[in-house]
Design a protein around this motif. Sequence first.
Motif, PDB file in Angstrom:
ATOM      1  N   TYR A  28      -6.423 -10.717   2.927  1.00  0.00           N
ATOM      2  CA  TYR A  28      -7.151 -11.259   1.786  1.00  0.00           C
ATOM      3  C   TYR A  28      -8.386 -10.429   1.440  1.00  0.00           C
ATOM      4  CZ  TYR A  28      -4.230 -15.422   2.329  1.00  0.00           C
ATOM      5  OH  TYR A  28      -3.170 -16.288   2.420  1.00  0.00           O
ATOM      6  N   ASN A  29      -9.176 -10.070   2.440  1.00  0.00           N
ATOM      7  CA  ASN A  29     -10.382  -9.300   2.140  1.00  0.00           C
ATOM      8  C   ASN A  29     -10.079  -7.963   1.466  1.00  0.00           C
ATOM      9  OD1 ASN A  29     -11.782 -11.397   3.255  1.00  0.00           O
ATOM     10  ND2 ASN A  29     -12.494 -10.296   5.063  1.00  0.00           N
ATOM     11  N   ASN A  50      -6.426 -13.841  11.540  1.00  0.00           N
ATOM     12  CA  ASN A  50      -6.771 -12.456  11.218  1.00  0.00           C
ATOM     13  C   ASN A  50      -6.319 -12.075   9.818  1.00  0.00           C
ATOM     14  OD1 ASN A  50      -7.849 -12.160  13.751  1.00  0.00           O
ATOM     15  ND2 ASN A  50      -6.162 -10.935  14.571  1.00  0.00           N
ATOM     16  N   THR A  51      -5.493 -12.931   9.208  1.00  0.00           N
ATOM     17  CA  THR A  51      -4.984 -12.627   7.867  1.00  0.00           C
ATOM     18  C   THR A  51      -6.096 -12.491   6.848  1.00  0.00           C
ATOM     19  OG1 THR A  51      -3.273 -13.223   6.272  1.00  0.00           O
ATOM     20  CG2 THR A  51      -4.647 -15.024   7.074  1.00  0.00           C
ATOM     21  N   VAL A  52      -7.211 -13.180   7.054  1.00  0.00           N
ATOM     22  CA  VAL A  52      -8.338 -13.051   6.124  1.00  0.00           C
ATOM     23  C   VAL A  52      -8.856 -11.616   6.141  1.00  0.00           C
ATOM     24  CG1 VAL A  52     -10.698 -13.781   5.622  1.00  0.00           C
ATOM     25  CG2 VAL A  52      -8.975 -15.480   6.273  1.00  0.00           C
ATOM     26  N   ARG A  53      -9.084 -11.092   7.334  1.00  0.00           N
ATOM     27  CA  ARG A  53      -9.610  -9.744   7.468  1.00  0.00           C
ATOM     28  C   ARG A  53      -8.577  -8.682   7.108  1.00  0.00           C
ATOM     29  NH1 ARG A  53     -11.109 -10.283  12.186  1.00  0.00           N
ATOM     30  NH2 ARG A  53      -9.333  -9.416  13.316  1.00  0.00           N
ATOM     31  N   GLU A  54      -7.328  -8.901   7.494  1.00  0.00           N
ATOM     32  CA  GLU A  54      -6.300  -7.878   7.327  1.00  0.00           C
ATOM     33  C   GLU A  54      -5.684  -7.851   5.932  1.00  0.00           C
ATOM     34  OE1 GLU A  54      -3.417  -8.517  10.353  1.00  0.00           O
ATOM     35  OE2 GLU A  54      -4.804  -8.110  12.002  1.00  0.00           O
ATOM     36  N   ASP A  71     -12.320 -18.647   1.529  1.00  0.00           N
ATOM     37  CA  ASP A  71     -12.067 -17.237   1.808  1.00  0.00           C
ATOM     38  C   ASP A  71     -11.672 -16.564   0.504  1.00  0.00           C
ATOM     39  OD1 ASP A  71      -9.259 -17.643   1.401  1.00  0.00           O
ATOM     40  OD2 ASP A  71      -8.949 -18.055   3.534  1.00  0.00           O
ATOM     41  N   ARG A 124     -11.392  -7.075  -2.329  1.00  0.00           N
ATOM     42  CA  ARG A 124     -12.282  -5.926  -2.510  1.00  0.00           C
ATOM     43  C   ARG A 124     -11.676  -4.893  -3.455  1.00  0.00           C
ATOM     44  NH1 ARG A 124     -15.817  -3.745   2.381  1.00  0.00           N
ATOM     45  NH2 ARG A 124     -16.623  -2.668   0.535  1.00  0.00           N
TER      46      ARG A 124
END
Length: 267
Positions: free
Chosen positions: A93-94, A87-91, A149, A98
């Motif tokens: 890195y993304n 979930n670290t990508v969504r929480e 990612d 952005r």
Amino acid sequence: MADTVLYEVADGLATITINRPEAMNAMNIATKVALRESVQAAASDDAVRAVLLTSAGDRAFCVGQDLKEHIQLLAADREAGTGRTMNTVREHYNPIVRALTEMPKPVVAGVNGVAAGAGLGFALAADYRVVADTAKFTTSFAGVALTADSGVSWTLPRLIGQSRAADLLLFPRSITAQEAYDLGIANKLVPAADLAAEAAAVARALAAGPTLAYAALKESLAYGAGHSLAETLEKEDELQSRAGASEDHVIAVQAFVNKEKPKYLGR
């Protein structure tokens, strides 16, 4: 914010420093949270007119995920029957990427050493990269059986083309600072000893520039990458009207007529 990321604002420039040199500035959870908060703070602060993203030490800009912490979290996931680690990508890195790419102000990355994985993604998300001649860029994702990612599958092809991006991602390896410059990843290549001063000078120059025009340029470049010529011309018209209504445009024209150097207000 945690001391794994340092945040300072002076004269319109926000300097964000990843501060884990003992771990090659790898991203553990605390660092990811602090970096996300710092980048978002810079994006939302009207007093900030440019951002410098750099790192402590001289070995690494950021080597991406802290794999020592990561393996422990994966083991805990297996034991609990969950998959929360990824979930670290969504929480984390993304939102970081952005904020870097979408903030209406220029971002400079001062790349002092190895940029790998998410660290590569953060560097590519900047608008301008000042790179030490000892730095290296590594597309390490497939090397640990992961996909790209941190926006790399979006930013890298736009910088170097689809074919070269596929080559670097499918066959992960380190490329030198010189190769990065030749490919168009690095905007400015400097001796390692000069990196801090040169990156700060570029960022300070942008902080003193026409902020709204820079914001429009960022928006225009991002828009043009995914739209037709006709659509992009319409967008340019919209953005040019906005820039033309700014105080900075009047200041620039008056300074040109008077043969003076403009002193922009950022509005």
